[in-house]
Scaffold this motif. Structure first.
Motif, PDB file in Angstrom:
ATOM      1  N   TRP A 160     -12.663 -11.572 -29.663  1.00 40.35           N
ATOM      2  CA  TRP A 160     -12.310 -10.821 -28.459  1.00 40.35           C
ATOM      3  C   TRP A 160     -11.693 -11.743 -27.413  1.00 40.35           C
ATOM      4  N   SER A 161     -12.216 -12.928 -27.279  1.00 43.48           N
ATOM      5  CA  SER A 161     -11.660 -13.870 -26.307  1.00 43.48           C
ATOM      6  C   SER A 161     -10.220 -14.229 -26.652  1.00 43.48           C
ATOM      7  N   TYR A 162      -9.944 -14.405 -27.950  1.00 39.91           N
ATOM      8  CA  TYR A 162      -8.570 -14.678 -28.354  1.00 39.91           C
ATOM      9  C   TYR A 162      -7.666 -13.480 -28.041  1.00 39.91           C
ATOM     10  N   HIS A 163      -8.186 -12.292 -28.243  1.00 41.67           N
ATOM     11  CA  HIS A 163      -7.440 -11.068 -27.934  1.00 41.67           C
ATOM     12  C   HIS A 163      -7.031 -11.060 -26.460  1.00 41.67           C
ATOM     13  N   PHE A 164      -7.962 -11.439 -25.576  1.00 47.54           N
ATOM     14  CA  PHE A 164      -7.668 -11.460 -24.148  1.00 47.54           C
ATOM     15  C   PHE A 164      -6.673 -12.579 -23.809  1.00 47.54           C
ATOM     16  N   LEU A 165      -6.769 -13.709 -24.502  1.00 46.47           N
ATOM     17  CA  LEU A 165      -5.792 -14.781 -24.322  1.00 46.47           C
ATOM     18  C   LEU A 165      -4.391 -14.298 -24.701  1.00 46.47           C
ATOM     19  N   ILE A 192       6.133 -20.859 -14.529  1.00 45.24           N
ATOM     20  CA  ILE A 192       5.352 -21.125 -15.742  1.00 45.24           C
ATOM     21  C   ILE A 192       4.470 -22.363 -15.572  1.00 45.24           C
ATOM     22  N   ALA A 193       4.900 -23.324 -14.762  1.00 42.14           N
ATOM     23  CA  ALA A 193       4.079 -24.520 -14.532  1.00 42.14           C
ATOM     24  C   ALA A 193       2.730 -24.146 -13.913  1.00 42.14           C
ATOM     25  N   SER A 194       2.729 -23.183 -13.008  1.00 41.11           N
ATOM     26  CA  SER A 194       1.470 -22.746 -12.396  1.00 41.11           C
ATOM     27  C   SER A 194       0.592 -22.016 -13.402  1.00 41.11           C
ATOM     28  N   VAL A 195       1.214 -21.285 -14.321  1.00 41.60           N
ATOM     29  CA  VAL A 195       0.450 -20.642 -15.387  1.00 41.60           C
ATOM     30  C   VAL A 195      -0.206 -21.703 -16.261  1.00 41.60           C
ATOM     31  N   HIS A 196       0.570 -22.708 -16.656  1.00 39.14           N
ATOM     32  CA  HIS A 196       0.032 -23.757 -17.525  1.00 39.14           C
ATOM     33  C   HIS A 196      -1.119 -24.503 -16.865  1.00 39.14           C
ATOM     34  N   GLU A 197      -1.049 -24.675 -15.560  1.00 43.45           N
ATOM     35  CA  GLU A 197      -2.108 -25.371 -14.824  1.00 43.45           C
ATOM     36  C   GLU A 197      -3.401 -24.571 -14.806  1.00 43.45           C
ATOM     37  N   ARG A 198      -3.298 -23.246 -14.785  1.00 49.86           N
ATOM     38  CA  ARG A 198      -4.462 -22.396 -14.576  1.00 49.86           C
ATOM     39  C   ARG A 198      -4.980 -21.689 -15.829  1.00 49.86           C
ATOM     40  N   LEU A 199      -4.079 -21.306 -16.721  1.00 51.47           N
ATOM     41  CA  LEU A 199      -4.469 -20.448 -17.838  1.00 51.47           C
ATOM     42  C   LEU A 199      -5.542 -21.055 -18.742  1.00 51.47           C
ATOM     43  N   PRO A 200      -5.407 -22.306 -19.221  1.00 50.34           N
ATOM     44  CA  PRO A 200      -6.457 -22.844 -20.108  1.00 50.34           C
ATOM     45  C   PRO A 200      -7.840 -22.866 -19.453  1.00 50.34           C
ATOM     46  N   LYS A 201      -7.897 -23.199 -18.166  1.00 48.36           N
ATOM     47  CA  LYS A 201      -9.186 -23.211 -17.462  1.00 48.36           C
ATOM     48  C   LYS A 201      -9.784 -21.810 -17.401  1.00 48.36           C
ATOM     49  N   PHE A 202      -8.943 -20.852 -17.047  1.00 45.54           N
ATOM     50  CA  PHE A 202      -9.387 -19.465 -16.907  1.00 45.54           C
ATOM     51  C   PHE A 202      -9.879 -18.904 -18.238  1.00 45.54           C
ATOM     52  N   ILE A 203      -9.094 -19.107 -19.281  1.00 45.79           N
ATOM     53  CA  ILE A 203      -9.444 -18.560 -20.591  1.00 45.79           C
ATOM     54  C   ILE A 203     -10.660 -19.269 -21.184  1.00 45.79           C
ATOM     55  N   ALA A 204     -10.742 -20.589 -21.019  1.00 44.22           N
ATOM     56  CA  ALA A 204     -11.908 -21.320 -21.528  1.00 44.22           C
ATOM     57  C   ALA A 204     -13.188 -20.812 -20.880  1.00 44.22           C
ATOM     58  N   ALA A 205     -13.138 -20.525 -19.584  1.00 40.72           N
ATOM     59  CA  ALA A 205     -14.322 -19.999 -18.891  1.00 40.72           C
ATOM     60  C   ALA A 205     -14.708 -18.636 -19.454  1.00 40.72           C
ATOM     61  N   GLY A 206     -13.702 -17.833 -19.807  1.00 40.29           N
ATOM     62  CA  GLY A 206     -13.989 -16.532 -20.406  1.00 40.29           C
ATOM     63  C   GLY A 206     -14.615 -16.663 -21.779  1.00 40.29           C
ATOM     64  N   PHE A 207     -14.093 -17.561 -22.614  1.00 45.91           N
ATOM     65  CA  PHE A 207     -14.693 -17.836 -23.923  1.00 45.91           C
ATOM     66  C   PHE A 207     -16.169 -18.172 -23.754  1.00 45.91           C
ATOM     67  N   GLU A 208     -16.461 -19.079 -22.846  1.00 45.75           N
ATOM     68  CA  GLU A 208     -17.851 -19.548 -22.685  1.00 45.75           C
ATOM     69  C   GLU A 208     -18.739 -18.467 -22.086  1.00 45.75           C
ATOM     70  N   ARG A 209     -18.228 -17.688 -21.147  1.00 45.86           N
ATOM     71  CA  ARG A 209     -19.049 -16.668 -20.504  1.00 45.86           C
ATOM     72  C   ARG A 209     -19.485 -15.594 -21.491  1.00 45.86           C
ATOM     73  N   LEU A 210     -18.608 -15.214 -22.410  1.00 44.05           N
ATOM     74  CA  LEU A 210     -18.971 -14.184 -23.380  1.00 44.05           C
ATOM     75  C   LEU A 210     -20.066 -14.650 -24.333  1.00 44.05           C
ATOM     76  N   GLN A 211     -20.193 -15.945 -24.494  1.00 45.83           N
ATOM     77  CA  GLN A 211     -21.213 -16.462 -25.401  1.00 45.83           C
ATOM     78  C   GLN A 211     -22.600 -16.559 -24.760  1.00 45.83           C
ATOM     79  N   ARG A 212     -22.640 -16.462 -23.444  1.00 44.11           N
ATOM     80  CA  ARG A 212     -23.928 -16.574 -22.748  1.00 44.11           C
ATOM     81  C   ARG A 212     -24.674 -15.258 -22.792  1.00 44.11           C
ATOM     82  N   ALA A 213     -25.964 -15.341 -22.978  1.00 47.20           N
ATOM     83  CA  ALA A 213     -26.791 -14.121 -22.964  1.00 47.20           C
ATOM     84  C   ALA A 213     -26.888 -13.612 -21.542  1.00 47.20           C
ATOM     85  N   ASP A 214     -26.841 -12.296 -21.363  1.00 48.41           N
ATOM     86  CA  ASP A 214     -26.972 -11.699 -20.038  1.00 48.41           C
ATOM     87  C   ASP A 214     -28.421 -11.788 -19.552  1.00 48.41           C
TER      88      ASP A 214
END
Length: 214
Positions: A160-165, A192-214
């Motif tokens: 799902w995280s890849y889907h959102f990426l 695009i430079a601003s996207v490259h600066e922000r996107l990996p951080k944003f998406i990585a945080a989403g990957f990790e958040r979905l793995q955490r138990a609520d």
């Protein structure tokens, strides 16, 4: 094929790429492609077989280049990491950087290509089959890199995280200008430079958040 024939073939590919990106597969005729390429329409059949085969050749031409570069960056990312493997953010950056860099600096051909990819990805007619054919192998390589460095993560949430990426990349490549209007010009969809600066951080945080138990 002689040099003149190869030059004609490349002009047809460039013209098709530009017109398919602007109007879609069904909105473009072989005659229009040939006219844009300053070539005889019969040459589309001669070099490619037909419009659908030309469409496939357009996708394959840059997909091969792009996927080789992304594999190399992922390999380097893993080789440079310590015993614990690379961070998810670094894996994402290795995956997205080749695309974002070429979108920003690769010229109009790459812009047209990514606009076409964005269009295809959003199409029920083309999205599943075409993206599976040309991009699933590199996506699987990327996902396996994450699974290797995070073996305890749930597969379902990784996919799902890849889907959102993928959705974030498609919107980035579309460059609709909506963020320009929404931000009052503070942000630009072409930056695009601003996207490259922000996107990996944003998406990585989403990957990790979905793995955490609520």
């Amino acid at each position: 094929m002689n040099r003149r024939g190869e030059a004609t073939r490349q002009r047809l590919l460039d013209a098709a790429e530009k017109l398919f990106a602007a109007k879609g597969f069904h909105g473009v005729t072989v005659r229009a492609i040939a006219k844009d390429a300053d070539a005889d329409p019969a040459l589309v059949a001669y070099y490619f077989g037909g419009k659908r085969e030309l469409f496939d050749a357009v996708l394959m031409r840059r997909a091969d280049i792009l996927n080789q570069i992304r594999v190399a960056e992922l390999d380097a990312c893993e080789a440079d990491a310590g015993p614990g493997g690379p961070s998810v953010e670094k894996i994402i950056k290795a995956f997205t950087h080749p695309m974002l860099e070429r979108s920003a600096n690769g010229g109009p051909g790459w812009k047209n290509y990514f606009a076409l990819v964005a269009q295809i990805t959003n199409s029920p007619e083309w999205g599943g089959a075409v993206m599976t054919k040309y991009f699933d192998p590199i996506a699987t390589r990327f996902l396996n890199a994450i699974k290797k460095t995070k073996p305890d993560w749930r597969d379902e949430d990784i996919y799902w995280s890849y889907h959102f990426l993928s959705g974030a990349l498609v919107l980035t490549f579309a460059e609709t200008g909506r963020i320009d209007n929404l931000s009052g010009g503070l942000c630009r969809s072409s930056d695009i430079a601003s996207v490259h600066e922000r996107l990996p951080k944003f998406i990585a945080a989403g990957f990790e958040r979905l793995q955490r138990a609520d």
